[in-house]
Design a protein around this motif. Structure first.
Motif, PDB file in Angstrom:
ATOM      1  N   GLU A   1       0.833  -1.206   0.000  1.00  0.00           N
ATOM      2  CA  GLU A   1       0.000   0.000   0.000  1.00  0.00           C
ATOM      3  C   GLU A   1       0.868   1.256   0.000  1.00  0.00           C
ATOM      4  O   GLU A   1       0.551   2.248  -0.658  1.00  0.00           O
ATOM      5  N   THR A   2       1.952   1.218   0.749  1.00  0.00           N
ATOM      6  CA  THR A   2       2.870   2.354   0.762  1.00  0.00           C
ATOM      7  C   THR A   2       3.395   2.616  -0.649  1.00  0.00           C
ATOM      8  O   THR A   2       3.459   3.769  -1.105  1.00  0.00           O
ATOM      9  N   GLU A   3       3.775   1.522  -1.302  1.00  0.00           N
ATOM     10  CA  GLU A   3       4.264   1.644  -2.679  1.00  0.00           C
ATOM     11  C   GLU A   3       3.211   2.277  -3.582  1.00  0.00           C
ATOM     12  O   GLU A   3       3.496   3.187  -4.368  1.00  0.00           O
ATOM     13  N   ILE A   4       1.978   1.750  -3.402  1.00  0.00           N
ATOM     14  CA  ILE A   4       0.873   2.248  -4.232  1.00  0.00           C
ATOM     15  C   ILE A   4       0.667   3.747  -3.995  1.00  0.00           C
ATOM     16  O   ILE A   4       0.505   4.531  -4.949  1.00  0.00           O
ATOM     17  N   ALA A   5       0.712   4.161  -2.715  1.00  0.00           N
ATOM     18  CA  ALA A   5       0.518   5.566  -2.375  1.00  0.00           C
ATOM     19  C   ALA A   5       1.597   6.428  -3.033  1.00  0.00           C
ATOM     20  O   ALA A   5       1.305   7.494  -3.610  1.00  0.00           O
ATOM     21  N   LYS A   6       2.827   5.953  -2.975  1.00  0.00           N
ATOM     22  CA  LYS A   6       3.933   6.703  -3.587  1.00  0.00           C
ATOM     23  C   LYS A   6       3.717   6.839  -5.087  1.00  0.00           C
ATOM     24  O   LYS A   6       3.877   7.917  -5.671  1.00  0.00           O
ATOM     25  N   GLN A   7       3.345   5.699  -5.689  1.00  0.00           N
ATOM     26  CA  GLN A   7       3.116   5.683  -7.130  1.00  0.00           C
ATOM     27  C   GLN A   7       1.994   6.662  -7.502  1.00  0.00           C
ATOM     28  O   GLN A   7       2.113   7.434  -8.460  1.00  0.00           O
ATOM     29  N   ALA A   8       0.906   6.643  -6.701  1.00  0.00           N
ATOM     30  CA  ALA A   8      -0.248   7.498  -6.979  1.00  0.00           C
ATOM     31  C   ALA A   8       0.136   8.973  -6.873  1.00  0.00           C
ATOM     32  O   ALA A   8      -0.272   9.801  -7.700  1.00  0.00           O
ATOM     33  N   LEU A   9       0.944   9.301  -5.872  1.00  0.00           N
ATOM     34  CA  LEU A   9       1.394  10.691  -5.693  1.00  0.00           C
ATOM     35  C   LEU A   9       2.218  11.145  -6.882  1.00  0.00           C
ATOM     36  O   LEU A   9       2.085  12.269  -7.375  1.00  0.00           O
ATOM     37  N   ARG A  10       3.067  10.237  -7.346  1.00  0.00           N
ATOM     38  CA  ARG A  10       3.902  10.558  -8.505  1.00  0.00           C
ATOM     39  C   ARG A  10       3.029  10.856  -9.719  1.00  0.00           C
ATOM     40  O   ARG A  10       3.360  11.694 -10.548  1.00  0.00           O
ATOM     41  N   ASN A  11       1.906  10.148  -9.796  1.00  0.00           N
ATOM     42  CA  ASN A  11       0.983  10.369 -10.926  1.00  0.00           C
ATOM     43  C   ASN A  11       0.012  11.518 -10.660  1.00  0.00           C
ATOM     44  O   ASN A  11      -0.891  11.769 -11.449  1.00  0.00           O
ATOM     45  N   GLY A  12       0.157  12.175  -9.515  1.00  0.00           N
ATOM     46  CA  GLY A  12      -0.721  13.284  -9.183  1.00  0.00           C
ATOM     47  C   GLY A  12      -2.082  12.862  -8.688  1.00  0.00           C
ATOM     48  O   GLY A  12      -3.017  13.659  -8.613  1.00  0.00           O
ATOM     49  N   ASN A  13      -2.204  11.590  -8.333  1.00  0.00           N
ATOM     50  CA  ASN A  13      -3.488  11.080  -7.863  1.00  0.00           C
ATOM     51  C   ASN A  13      -3.529  11.106  -6.339  1.00  0.00           C
ATOM     52  O   ASN A  13      -3.163  10.132  -5.670  1.00  0.00           O
TER      53      ASN A  13
ATOM     54  N   ARG B   1      -6.098  11.449  -4.286  1.00  0.00           N
ATOM     55  CA  ARG B   1      -7.176  10.667  -3.696  1.00  0.00           C
ATOM     56  C   ARG B   1      -6.750   9.186  -3.567  1.00  0.00           C
ATOM     57  O   ARG B   1      -6.954   8.540  -2.541  1.00  0.00           O
ATOM     58  N   GLY B   2      -6.144   8.695  -4.638  1.00  0.00           N
ATOM     59  CA  GLY B   2      -5.670   7.301  -4.631  1.00  0.00           C
ATOM     60  C   GLY B   2      -4.641   7.075  -3.545  1.00  0.00           C
ATOM     61  O   GLY B   2      -4.669   6.057  -2.843  1.00  0.00           O
ATOM     62  N   ALA B   3      -3.718   8.059  -3.422  1.00  0.00           N
ATOM     63  CA  ALA B   3      -2.666   7.928  -2.411  1.00  0.00           C
ATOM     64  C   ALA B   3      -3.269   7.879  -1.020  1.00  0.00           C
ATOM     65  O   ALA B   3      -2.872   7.073  -0.162  1.00  0.00           O
ATOM     66  N   LEU B   4      -4.256   8.741  -0.798  1.00  0.00           N
ATOM     67  CA  LEU B   4      -4.898   8.810   0.503  1.00  0.00           C
ATOM     68  C   LEU B   4      -5.587   7.490   0.851  1.00  0.00           C
ATOM     69  O   LEU B   4      -5.482   6.962   1.968  1.00  0.00           O
ATOM     70  N   LEU B   5      -6.266   6.937  -0.161  1.00  0.00           N
ATOM     71  CA  LEU B   5      -6.958   5.666   0.038  1.00  0.00           C
ATOM     72  C   LEU B   5      -5.965   4.557   0.419  1.00  0.00           C
ATOM     73  O   LEU B   5      -6.182   3.791   1.364  1.00  0.00           O
ATOM     74  N   ALA B   6      -4.866   4.542  -0.320  1.00  0.00           N
ATOM     75  CA  ALA B   6      -3.848   3.517  -0.051  1.00  0.00           C
ATOM     76  C   ALA B   6      -3.314   3.648   1.372  1.00  0.00           C
ATOM     77  O   ALA B   6      -3.132   2.656   2.085  1.00  0.00           O
ATOM     78  N   LEU B   7      -3.090   4.915   1.800  1.00  0.00           N
ATOM     79  CA  LEU B   7      -2.550   5.128   3.149  1.00  0.00           C
ATOM     80  C   LEU B   7      -3.571   4.737   4.211  1.00  0.00           C
ATOM     81  O   LEU B   7      -3.212   4.202   5.268  1.00  0.00           O
ATOM     82  N   LYS B   8      -4.863   4.990   3.901  1.00  0.00           N
ATOM     83  CA  LYS B   8      -5.915   4.590   4.830  1.00  0.00           C
ATOM     84  C   LYS B   8      -5.917   3.073   4.991  1.00  0.00           C
ATOM     85  O   LYS B   8      -6.015   2.529   6.090  1.00  0.00           O
ATOM     86  N   LYS B   9      -5.820   2.401   3.841  1.00  0.00           N
ATOM     87  CA  LYS B   9      -5.778   0.934   3.858  1.00  0.00           C
ATOM     88  C   LYS B   9      -4.596   0.447   4.688  1.00  0.00           C
ATOM     89  O   LYS B   9      -4.706  -0.493   5.481  1.00  0.00           O
ATOM     90  N   LYS B  10      -3.495   1.140   4.480  1.00  0.00           N
ATOM     91  CA  LYS B  10      -2.274   0.764   5.188  1.00  0.00           C
ATOM     92  C   LYS B  10      -2.480   0.889   6.707  1.00  0.00           C
ATOM     93  O   LYS B  10      -2.096   0.017   7.490  1.00  0.00           O
TER      94      LYS B  10
END
Lengths: 183, 205
Positions: B39-51, B53-62
């Motif tokens: 999930e951390t990876e996903i959040a980082k990836q999402a931030l890099r893509n400017g997403n 909301r996605g990053a936040l969701l991933a961090l919540k899941k984490k």
């Protein structure tokens, strides 16, 4: 798995990858190959050889000299190792999977039994899982031991009357009780 | 090794069940750890893509996975505690039954040696000793009465003999005679000795 295995120089000898026809040469070739396999598996603490898959790995595919072992040749080598007792075919795999015994199950059995005795685990209940993967065996030789080999070794201890395998009430998972007496 | 199946008790099985549960929890924790790392990876990836909301969701899941991890930690502790107290109770039980066994044996031994028996035995022994003493007295008494005086008399005589000084000779000795005799005898003796040694030397050489 990060540290590299030092292959012997024969590993870079192109004819080494073709099964020799002359019987004595072939015997030496097979003996050398089985030595390399055992050393490689011991170095990386591997137990299970998947033949067709491994042909793409550094062990049998020497990219430096562009030579690669054929499946039939490898099967020949494993057959010889089985005869020697240093390998065993996974019978269901039709000669595609073999267990590599850089230590034979008897040796593993003795090592495990000595560990049980020396760590005061006699008469305790241990799960098969924790012997190979538990914190208590972290750093020991048999930590990460292949489940099939582990069960074989435990079976040997059972036959010697030193242990008993049994199931829990609700699950299929196995446990062992060791009865001690050293050796 | 006797009957092997009897070596596994129901307690053993219960402990195994607990330990298997523990193994499963550990495996579950490994899974949670892997997921939360991902999930951390996903959040980082999402931030890099400017997403965002996605990053936040991933961090919540984490965060949720981490909470689960914490919960399983305490469950794990409970399981470990329970298995350990069972194991300890079993040890205590063994100790108790060991003590019981020892106590029973002690009792049995005591049964074999009742106080009356011991008293009787002691009496018997005392009687026997008394009897023995009587015999000894009788036997030794016979000897002394008849012989003791005699023995003592003999002892006195021996003592007297030892105490007496050697007697002074009554007739004067002819000292010169004795000396001459002795010197001539000595000469003769030494001569023979010399001869013999010579002989020996010759034979040796």
């Amino acid at each position: 798995m990060t540290d590299l295995f030092n292959f012997p120089s024969i590993h870079n000898f192109p004819p080494f990858y073709t099964l020799q026809t002359q019987p004595t040469t072939r015997q030496t070739q097979i003996a050398l190959w089985s030595e390399i396999i055992l050393a490689y598996f011991m170095h990386h603490k591997l137990y299970r050889l998947e033949l067709s898959e491994s042909l793409n790995g550094e062990l049998f595919d020497n990219k430096g000299i562009k030579r690669r072992l054929k499946l039939g040749t490898l099967q020949c080598i494993i057959d010889a190792m089985v005869k020697q007792g240093t390998a065993e075919w996974d019978l269901q795999s039709k000669k595609n999977v073999a267990l590599i015994y850089w230590r034979k199950p008897e040796e593993w059995a003795t090592i495990i039994n000595n560990w049980v005795f020396n760590s005061g685990m006699t008469n305790s209940i241990l799960t098969v899982y924790e012997i190979a993967h538990g914190d208590i065996t972290e750093g020991l030789d048999f930590h990460g031991l292949d489940q099939t080999i582990l069960l074989k070794s435990l079976d040997i201890l059972v036959k010697r009357g030193l242990a008993q395998l049994f199931q829990g009430t609700s699950t299929e998972d196995m446990g062992v009780k060791f009865f001690g007496t050293n050796g | 090794m006797g009957n092997k199946t009897s070596k596994i008790t129901s307690q053993d099985r219960a402990i195994l069940d607990l330990k298997i549960q523990r193994d499963k929890l550990i495996q579950y924790q490994k899974k949670l750890q892997v997921i939360s790392d991902k999930e951390t990876e996903i959040a980082k990836q999402a931030l890099r893509n400017g997403n965002k909301r996605g990053a936040l969701l991933a961090l919540k899941k984490k965060k949720y996975q981490e909470q689960l991890l914490k919960k399983t930690d305490s469950q794990l502790l409970n399981l470990e505690e329970l298995t350990q107290s069972i194991e300890f109770a079993l040890v205590e039980k063994d100790v108790l039954s060991g003590l019981e066994l020892g106590n029973n044996i002690l009792k049995e031994i005591h049964k074999e040696m009742t106080i009356e028996k011991v008293e009787k035995l002691m009496e018997d022994t005392a009687d026997a000793i008394a009897y023995q003493n009587e015999i000894e007295e009788l036997l030794s008494g016979k000897i002394t009465r008849e012989d003791e005086d005699e023995i003592l008399e003999e002892l006195r005589q021996i003592e007297e003999e030892q105490l007496e000084f050697p007697r002074i000779p009554t007739t004067p000795l002819n000292i010169a005679d004795v000396e001459i005799q002795s010197t001539s005898q000595q000469k003769a003796k030494s001569e023979t000795v010399q001869k013999e040694t010579k002989k020996l030397e010759v034979t040796l050489i």
